[in-house]
Motif scaffolding. Structure first.
Motif, PDB file in Angstrom:
ATOM      1  N   HIS A  65       0.833  -1.202   0.000  1.00 52.77           N
ATOM      2  CA  HIS A  65       0.000   0.000   0.000  1.00 52.77           C
ATOM      3  C   HIS A  65       0.865   1.248   0.000  1.00 52.77           C
ATOM      4  O   HIS A  65       1.893   1.338   0.675  1.00 52.77           O
ATOM      5  CB  HIS A  65      -0.927   0.008   1.216  1.00 52.77           C
ATOM      6  N   LEU A  75      -3.796   3.106  -1.320  1.00 51.52           N
ATOM      7  CA  LEU A  75      -4.174   1.995  -2.194  1.00 51.52           C
ATOM      8  C   LEU A  75      -2.999   1.049  -2.393  1.00 51.52           C
ATOM      9  O   LEU A  75      -1.827   1.439  -2.274  1.00 51.52           O
ATOM     10  CB  LEU A  75      -4.634   2.523  -3.552  1.00 51.52           C
ATOM     11  N   HIS A  79      -4.144  -1.847  -7.020  1.00 55.27           N
ATOM     12  CA  HIS A  79      -5.287  -0.938  -7.048  1.00 55.27           C
ATOM     13  C   HIS A  79      -4.936   0.343  -7.790  1.00 55.27           C
ATOM     14  O   HIS A  79      -5.745   0.884  -8.568  1.00 55.27           O
ATOM     15  CB  HIS A  79      -5.707  -0.627  -5.607  1.00 55.27           C
ATOM     16  N   TRP A  80      -3.729   0.865  -7.564  1.00 52.08           N
ATOM     17  CA  TRP A  80      -3.284   2.055  -8.288  1.00 52.08           C
ATOM     18  C   TRP A  80      -3.243   1.777  -9.798  1.00 52.08           C
ATOM     19  O   TRP A  80      -3.606   2.640 -10.610  1.00 52.08           O
ATOM     20  CB  TRP A  80      -1.897   2.472  -7.815  1.00 52.08           C
ATOM     21  N   ASP A  83      -7.082   1.587 -10.977  1.00 52.48           N
ATOM     22  CA  ASP A  83      -7.863   2.817 -10.867  1.00 52.48           C
ATOM     23  C   ASP A  83      -7.119   4.052 -11.369  1.00 52.48           C
ATOM     24  O   ASP A  83      -7.745   5.002 -11.840  1.00 52.48           O
ATOM     25  CB  ASP A  83      -8.277   3.053  -9.408  1.00 52.48           C
ATOM     26  N   TYR A 238     -12.853   8.975  -7.576  1.00 58.00           N
ATOM     27  CA  TYR A 238     -12.553   7.724  -6.872  1.00 58.00           C
ATOM     28  C   TYR A 238     -13.266   7.677  -5.525  1.00 58.00           C
ATOM     29  O   TYR A 238     -13.881   6.664  -5.174  1.00 58.00           O
ATOM     30  CB  TYR A 238     -11.043   7.581  -6.670  1.00 58.00           C
TER      31      TYR A 238
END
Length: 478
Positions: A65, A75, A79-80, A83, A238
């Motif tokens: 993270h 994130l 996830h980065w 998204d 987001y």
């Protein structure tokens, strides 16, 4: 008496206009390179995740993270990638769609009908195939959208690998399909995969988009204004609960994509030219690197065909996409009274439709969203996407290879430039200046051939006059 009015029937997948051909060639060149990188990233991810000594490091990096927690952006790396980096991909897709609508072939409703209908059918039929498969097998229906998306970069990478000289009209058809497909995919994500809405964050994001639009219309310039604003819009989107990639499409659609007097390229085209390599060469491959790393074994691949959810994904990509796009194209041509280009056959449309069954990037993203919270099923669906895309790529390769000799002839004809002015000859056949240049070129060639012929004749004549070693009496042979 007045002669009866005759209309030239519109051709499906006919020759592109010269500006459109140039744009498509430039766009596909970048996407093809990006597709090769995408393939490399996918293979790397599979090796990284499946080699026992490396598996733990893949999991550690993917779930590491980073980001400011106070802004709701703490994130994981994966996830980065999904998204954040994919927002760049959808930003480019938004610009592509805007350009097609205002300056490309989609500005003509009759021309737009074909790829739009084909794309819609190419999304509806795979969803239907998945639904029927899931209902028949008693599986979950939440994955209905997984096989609806086409991955243009992956498809073009397949074309680059098999070396098919696909005519520009078919390549443009595939690109337009993917652009329309991307738009509807992002709408599906926004509508069906938004659980809880934060209206304050959503309102802030909309306000940021309005400010973006006002600044553009006011003629304000400078990346240092728009890039920070776009990042704020993305962050608010987001936190609103809507998938952040929607912000990318929205910003892309706001850019001006029609040219004004004195402009070689519109602002949207310039920005797309700058950002597309970042999208195709970095954003999408990195997403693939952290999304395609699923543990694959012989048993896991066999299970793909035994579970209704995964079988539905494979059948949706391989069967649904092909039948949907081919059927949609045929119906659009049938009811608009258009005829297929004389140089192509419906077998070519079927082959490209099967190539559109490669649903890698967006399908992986939708799979993660659809089965969020069920990691085991998410991985199984990812494996199904990989397997379905591989089958679709193999089928398309076989079909395209069967017609490759025909494609090579069409490609050579499209690329021929005898007068060397940088414009393919097929676009200058009605230009008298072109024929004058060609006549002068042929005359220079003819003069050169006449000169060579005279030199050869003179050489032969000179050899004939050389004495053959005769003696003094001129009667005794040498």
């Amino acid at each position: 008496m007045t002669a009866p009015r005759t209309t030239t029937p519109r051709k499906v997948l006919g020759r592109l206009s010269l500006p459109e051909r140039t744009y498509v060639a430039n766009a596909l060149r970048t996407e093809t390179v990006g597709g090769v990188l995408l393939l490399a990233a996918a293979v790397t991810a599979l090796l990284w995740a499946n080699i026992p000594a490396l598996h733990d490091s893949y999991e550690s990096v993917s779930h590491f993270h980073i980001g400011p927690a106070a802004l709701g952006l703490d994130l994981s790396v994966a996830h980065w990638a999904a998204d954040g980096l994919l927002a760049i991909f959808f930003f480019v897709a938004g610009i592509e769609l805007k350009r097609e609508l205002v300056a490309g072939d989609l500005r003509d409703p009759k021309a737009a009908a074909l790829p739009v209908v084909a794309a819609l059918c190419g999304m509806a039929v795979p969803a239907l195939v998945y639904t029927v498969t899931a209902v028949t097998g008693g599986g979950s229906l939440v994955g209905w959208a997984v096989p609806t998306a086409t991955d243009i970069a992956f498809a073009l990478a397949v074309l680059a690998v098999i070396g098919t000289s696909l005519p520009s009209a078919l390549r443009a058809f595939l690109l337009t399909l993917a652009v329309v497909d991307d738009l509807f995919a992002i709408l599906i994500i926004a509508v069906f995969f938004t659980a809880d809405l934060n209206f304050a964050a959503l309102g802030g994001s909309v306000a940021g988009l309005l400010l973006f639009w006002v600044l553009l219309r006011a003629g304000v310039r400078g990346w240092y204004v728009y890039v920070p604003l776009a990042l704020v819009v993305w962050a608010l989107m987001y936190n609103s609960g809507i998938h952040a990639t929607v912000a990318g499409v929205a910003v892309g659609l706001m850019l001006r994509c029609h040219r004004r007097e004195g402009e070689d390229r519109s602002p949207g085209e310039r920005i797309e030219h700058l950002v597309r390599p970042l999208s195709a060469g970095l954003a999408v491959p990195l997403f693939a690197l952290f999304s395609a790393g699923v543990v694959v074994s012989g048993g896991a691949l066999a299970d793909v065909f035994t579970k209704p959810e995964t079988l539905g994904v494979v059948l949706g990509l391989v069967v649904g996409k092909t039948l949907g796009i081919f059927g949609g194209t045929w119906l659009a041509a049938r009811f608009t009274r258009a005829s297929l280009s004389d140089d192509l056959a419906w077998a070519d449309v079927f082959a490209v439709a099967s190539l559109a069954g490669i649903g890698f990037t967006v399908s992986l993203l939708i799979g993660e969203l659809a089965f969020d919270g069920d990691q085991a099923m998410t991985n199984e669906v990812k494996a199904a996407v990989l397997l379905g895309s591989l089958i679709a790529a193999t089928l398309a390769t076989v079909l395209l290879k069967l017609r490759n000799a025909k494609y090579r002839r069409l490609w050579a004809e499209e690329e021929r430039d005898e007068d060397a002015d940088g414009v393919p000859d097929v676009y200058e056949e009605d230009d008298p200046a072109y024929h004058l240049r060609l006549a002068a070129l042929y005359e220079r060639k003819a003069a050169e051939h006449r000169r060579i012929a005279r030199e050869k004749a003179a050489a032969r004549h000179g050899l004939a006059e050389v004495p053959g070693g005769a003696g003094e009496d001129h009667h005794r042979p040498a």
